[in-house]
Enzyme design. Structure first.
Site, PDB file in Angstrom:
ATOM      1  N   ARG A  26       6.277  -7.887  12.835  1.00  0.00           N
ATOM      2  CA  ARG A  26       6.104  -6.591  13.503  1.00  0.00           C
ATOM      3  C   ARG A  26       6.920  -6.523  14.796  1.00  0.00           C
ATOM      4  O   ARG A  26       7.400  -5.443  15.187  1.00  0.00           O
ATOM      5  CB  ARG A  26       4.628  -6.369  13.817  1.00  0.00           C
ATOM      6  CG  ARG A  26       4.331  -5.063  14.523  1.00  0.00           C
ATOM      7  CD  ARG A  26       2.937  -5.083  15.130  1.00  0.00           C
ATOM      8  NE  ARG A  26       1.899  -5.188  14.126  1.00  0.00           N
ATOM      9  CZ  ARG A  26       1.354  -4.145  13.516  1.00  0.00           C
ATOM     10  NH1 ARG A  26       1.758  -2.924  13.788  1.00  0.00           N
ATOM     11  NH2 ARG A  26       0.396  -4.328  12.631  1.00  0.00           N
ATOM     12  N   ASP A  69      -1.907   2.708   8.212  1.00  0.00           N
ATOM     13  CA  ASP A  69      -3.095   3.541   8.013  1.00  0.00           C
ATOM     14  C   ASP A  69      -3.566   4.192   9.303  1.00  0.00           C
ATOM     15  O   ASP A  69      -4.672   4.720   9.359  1.00  0.00           O
ATOM     16  CB  ASP A  69      -4.231   2.714   7.412  1.00  0.00           C
ATOM     17  CG  ASP A  69      -4.612   1.523   8.285  1.00  0.00           C
ATOM     18  OD1 ASP A  69      -3.909   1.280   9.279  1.00  0.00           O
ATOM     19  OD2 ASP A  69      -5.604   0.849   7.968  1.00  0.00           O
ATOM     20  N   ARG A 120       0.880  -1.179   0.000  1.00  0.00           N
ATOM     21  CA  ARG A 120       0.000   0.000   0.000  1.00  0.00           C
ATOM     22  C   ARG A 120       0.912   1.222   0.000  1.00  0.00           C
ATOM     23  O   ARG A 120       1.087   1.884   1.027  1.00  0.00           O
ATOM     24  CB  ARG A 120      -0.928  -0.011   1.219  1.00  0.00           C
ATOM     25  CG  ARG A 120      -1.883  -1.178   1.231  1.00  0.00           C
ATOM     26  CD  ARG A 120      -3.103  -0.904   2.086  1.00  0.00           C
ATOM     27  NE  ARG A 120      -2.787  -0.753   3.496  1.00  0.00           N
ATOM     28  CZ  ARG A 120      -3.710  -0.537   4.440  1.00  0.00           C
ATOM     29  NH1 ARG A 120      -4.979  -0.422   4.103  1.00  0.00           N
ATOM     30  NH2 ARG A 120      -3.364  -0.427   5.708  1.00  0.00           N
ATOM     31  N   ASP A 146      -1.472  -8.672  17.803  1.00  0.00           N
ATOM     32  CA  ASP A 146      -1.615  -7.666  18.852  1.00  0.00           C
ATOM     33  C   ASP A 146      -2.195  -8.280  20.111  1.00  0.00           C
ATOM     34  O   ASP A 146      -1.798  -7.916  21.233  1.00  0.00           O
ATOM     35  CB  ASP A 146      -2.499  -6.521  18.348  1.00  0.00           C
ATOM     36  CG  ASP A 146      -3.763  -7.023  17.660  1.00  0.00           C
ATOM     37  OD1 ASP A 146      -3.960  -8.256  17.596  1.00  0.00           O
ATOM     38  OD2 ASP A 146      -4.545  -6.196  17.175  1.00  0.00           O
TER      39      ASP A 146
END
Length: 921
Positions: free
Chosen positions: A730, A748, A674, A835
């Site tokens: 991550r 984002d 992206r 997460d």
């Protein structure tokens, strides 16, 4: 004649005879007449007009004069002439003003020129002063170094000492059974800077290698290949290791043969100093064949010891190697809750007085022991436990006779009953598991007792060891009273009362600690071998090797596009961001652990566990983290310097505040194809204070576009290439992350600078917790009896999503290298839940909830492409993740919290010179 002439003229000027003179005469007459007429018009008409006009101007009525000279005022009476006059007057006035202003500006220019000249002189003087100050500083530094050199000796690494192969000058102790490190270990082979090299013999090169249990040998070899301390250079080795067990009985060598083979090892050096003999046990059957072997000064690591054989601080009691070649199945391990189970305690066993496999050991043992055997409390134990069972005050299960043939055991030892699966099923129903030590107290530990301890910890039954003389595995470095109850046998009548008096909170804490010990030191062959090495390394005070970091493979990219300023980012609300740093990126100091280990360090490293006991679990085989010492000291009072001045808050905003006066953070941004969204997110970071670096984790196998121009935001942007598309990337501890603080952010996420700065300030006051923005919580689904993930607005939360959150780099190491692999595998399977996994990990370690800052509930950028979280299956997968993670941890580690963090002076009106400071409310 006239008529004749006229007739002739009409006929074309030709008469009777065609006379041409008539034509010439008529032409002259016409020209004359025309000239006379023009003369009259041009001469007399102007004279007449002049006369007439002059007569009008001379009239008596002056007001009726039309022509003639007039004054200026009279001319201005005409309307258009009056406008022209006004314009002329205005222009004249403006010209006068401009002239005055020009003269004024010329005067100011002259003054400014004088000031410029004065400033130039001041700059020259300042340069001279700066040069003098630099010289003074240089001289001061030189003087300081000279003083330090005079007061401190020069420190350099010592010369590596390598003793000769046949070193016979090492002093001998009076007896090998009096061996301790100070008289049986050669420290010259293990310098502090050596890195603790370990050489492992290949058992297949010796005859006894064919007698080893194939599973144990295979698991041991696999562990050795991946250990960071193992070296193939025997000449520089600090410790030499040989595996001698578990052996298979049909082909077991005689003790004399095994002794001869050990003494023939190439680096035995006559007495075996700096050698470690490992005898692992996969079953409860005892094979203490080393008892009758002369091992010299070699250390012994096994599960069975007699008191005359065991040398405290030198030998090592190890746990059984049950899961030799397999990882534990977390789905089969029972949960840690409910705290109390069906049975208060249970015990199954049968006491065997003799065993053919240990007759030789017993004869040798009895020959060396003088005096009577101590009193045997086993009869009293049997009577008391049966009475508790018959009283029916609590459900207990005690059986002193096996239904089937009991396992082999040593004399006076309680043999195990049934198969392992049957024993585990009973322990799953038991709150406590009784472990009765052998009646003969001279047997300090046996493989049977170690097996009972292993099985109890595995399924969450709290061990109750009857016999304080026992030496539990790794007992010199693990505080067993935090996970087990060790009770003297004479107190058997008080055991029931003691077990009933323990609160549920203490029971859960002990069960959680036991689970941690089992996972860390007992569960796999790698854990057992690494723990043994760590014990020796800690005893001889050699620091651990730094933990490895993930090497960042940078993707080349072009930068230089000036980043714009987003007006939404520039709106900082009521928050003063403080000074924007102009210095280059500043990395957090790294503490690689100095060469002095204190008792407190050992206690912390070995006995840390989740729960109220300790904050962070340091497994003994985990090399020390680069920023470990800094992490433990920061924010806990160990750094009194710096911090805000308090008061109005203006002084606080003049510096970063907190207990570390100078610190920055790193942004880690995960992205997948992206580019436009990513570029916009990077541009929003332009001008962000205290930003050290941006690490973009490119999670796609497809590289970025070659013509993509990356923004210049004032700090380095590192684009890291990953091996595969995984959300676990991550949290990899990339070596490019040089700060302790990490801001994990989605590509984002839409955060203002004031929100990021506020989150950073809060994290600095709570460095052990996740501090972030989007809050979520878990809930219990009563109809389905399972956990649910919920993102609705609520008055409490238990998770802060790492799509916009601060955390310490320490947790990146734990997530990637220590957290159970099953959790990371599920994250890869669903491409989701990373997460949630991080929140589980941190809450499990700290027993604290995360901290949410700001009141906003979502942080997605407007207009960005739809994310995966909008898919309906996204939430179903997160429900499954939570329930699976609970099974892995054995309980629900997430904790609820009902507050967020705001400024102390939040929404308080202040004078313009007073700014806000921050604290928890």
């Amino acid at each position: 004649e006239l008529m004749t002439g006229y007739t002739m003229l009409r006929n074309g000027g030709v008469g009777n005879g065609g006379q041409p003179w008539v034509l010439r005469w008529s032409s002259r007459i016409r020209l004359t007449w025309l000239s006379f007429t023009l003369f009259i018009i041009l001469v007399f008409f102007p004279l007449i007009a002049h006369y007439y006009l002059t007569t009008i101007d001379d009239a008596d009525d002056a007001g009726k004069r039309i022509f003639g000279p007039r004054t200026g005022n009279e001319l201005c009476e005409v309307k258009h002439v009056q406008d022209l006059c006004r314009i002329r007057e205005s222009v004249s006035e403006e010209l006068l003003q401009l002239e005055a202003k020009r003269q004024e500006l010329n005067s100011e220019i002259a003054k400014l020129n004088l000031k410029i000249e004065a400033c130039k002189k001041s700059i020259e003087n300042a340069k001279q002063d700066l040069l003098q100050l630099k010289n003074v500083i240089s001289q001061t530094e030189h003087s300081y170094k000279e003083l330090m050199a005079q007061n401190q000796p020069k420190l350099s690494l010592p010369i590596r000492l390598l003793p000769d192969k046949d070193d016979v000058t090492f002093p001998l102790p009076k007896s090998n059974r009096n061996c301790r490190l100070h008289n049986c270990f050669d420290y010259s082979r293990c310098p502090l800077t050596s890195g603790f090299p370990v050489y492992v013999y290949n058992s297949d090169d010796y005859p006894f290698g064919s007698s080893l249990d194939p599973l144990i040998k295979q698991a041991f070899e696999a562990t050795v290949r991946t250990n960071v301390y193992v070296t193939e250079n025997a000449n520089i080795a600090c410790v030499y290791i040989i595996l001698v067990g578990e052996m298979q009985e049909p082909v077991m060598p005689k003790p004399t043969e095994l002794e001869q083979q050990l003494h023939s090892l190439p680096y035995w050096r006559t007495d075996g100093h700096n050698h470690l003999i490992i005898n692992l046990s996969r079953k409860s059957e005892t094979q203490n064949f080393i008892y009758n072997i002369s091992t010299g000064r070699a250390m012994i690591a096994q599960s069975t010891f007699y008191d005359v054989q065991y040398r405290p601080g030198f030998d090592i009691v190890v746990s059984p190697l049950v899961h030799a070649m397999s990882e534990p199945n977390f789905l089969e391990i029972p949960p840690q809750v409910p705290v109390k189970r069906k049975y208060l305690f249970s015990f199954q066993g049968e006491k065997i007085e003799s065993l053919r496999s240990s007759l030789q050991e017993v004869r040798s043992f009895e020959e060396e022991i003088e005096g009577n055997a101590p009193a045997d409390y086993d009869d009293r134990i049997i009577t008391t436990l049966k009475a508790v069972q018959d009283s029916k005050l609590d459900f207990v299960l005690v059986e002193f006779t096996c239904k089937n043939q009991p396992k082999a055991s040593l004399p006076t030892e309680w043999a195990l009953c049934g198969e392992r699966d049957d024993r585990l099923e009973l322990l799953k129903l038991s709150t406590f598991a009784l472990i009765i030590t052998p009646g003969d107290t001279r047997l300090v530990i046996s493989a049977g007792c170690a097996m009972r301890l292993f099985e109890a910890l595995e399924v969450g039954a709290i061990p109750v060891v009857l016999g304080e003389q026992v030496q539990l595995p790794y007992n010199d470095v693990i505080r067993w009273n935090e996970a087990a109850l060790i009770i003297p046998k004479p107190r058997i009548t008080e055991v029931h009362f003691l077990l009933r008096s323990i609160s549920d909170n203490d029971l859960l804490a002990m069960r959680r600690q036991g689970r941690f010990l089992w996972e860390t030191y007992f569960s796999t062959s790698d854990n057992v071998f690494s723990t043994v090495l760590a014990i020796i390394r800690t005893r001889i005070q050699i620091p651990a090797a730094p933990i490895r970091e993930e090497t960042a493979v940078e993707i080349p990219h072009r930068s230089g596009k000036a980043a714009g300023t987003d007006p939404n980012m520039a709106d900082n609300g009521d928050l003063d961001l403080g000074p924007v740093e102009t210095e280059p990126p500043y990395a957090s100091p790294k503490y690689l652990r100095n060469f002095t280990l204190t008792a407190m360090d050992i206690y912390r490293n070995w006995n840390s566990a989740p729960g109220p006991f300790h904050l962070f679990p340091y497994t003994p085989f985990d090399p020390v983290l680069p920023s470990e010492a800094k992490f433990l000291g920061s924010g806990t009072g160990f750094r009194p310097i710096g911090g805000g001045a308090g008061g109005s808050g203006k002084e606080f905003q003049a510096a970063l505040g907190g207990n570390v006066p100078r610190e920055q953070f790193t942004v880690v941004m995960l992205t997948y194809e992206r580019e436009e969204v990513l570029m916009n997110s990077l541009e929003r970071l332009n001008g962000l204070p205290y930003l050290n670096k941006v690490v973009v984790v490119w999670n796609s196998p497809k590289l970025p576009s070659e013509d993509l121009l990356w923004p210049d935001i004032g700090v380095p942007i590192m684009v890291v290439r990953t091996e595969k598309n995984s959300l676990n990337n991550r949290f990899l501890p990339w070596d490019e992350i040089e700060t302790e603080a990490i801001l994990s952010i989605d590509d984002d996420a839409h955060l203002r600078h004031d929100e990021i700065m506020f989150g950073f300030r809060v994290w600095r006051e709570a460095r052990d917790r996740i501090v972030g923005f989007p809050g979520r919580y878990h809930a219990w689904d009563i109809p389905h009896q399972s956990w649910l993930y919920n993102s609705n607005y609520s008055c409490e939360l238990s998770m802060v999503l790492t799509g916009a959150a601060f955390f310490h780099k320490y947790y990146a190491y734990l997530y990637s290298y220590v957290m159970p692999q099953a959790i990371r595998d599920m994250v890869d399977e669903y491409i989701n839940c990373e997460d949630i996994a991080m929140n589980f990990l941190v809450s499990h370690l700290t027993r604290k909830p995360p901290i949410k800052v700001t009141s906003r509930w979502t942080f997605r950028c407007p207009g960005c492409p739809q994310a995966l979280s909008h898919d309906d299956s996204h939430f179903h997968e997160r429900h499954k993740c939570i329930n699976f993670f609970v099974k892995v941890y054995g309980y629900m580690p997430l904790l609820y919290t009902q507050f967020r963090v705001d400024s102390v002076l939040f929404k308080t009106r202040l004078p313009h010179d007073k700014t806000k400071c921050f604290k928890f409310i």
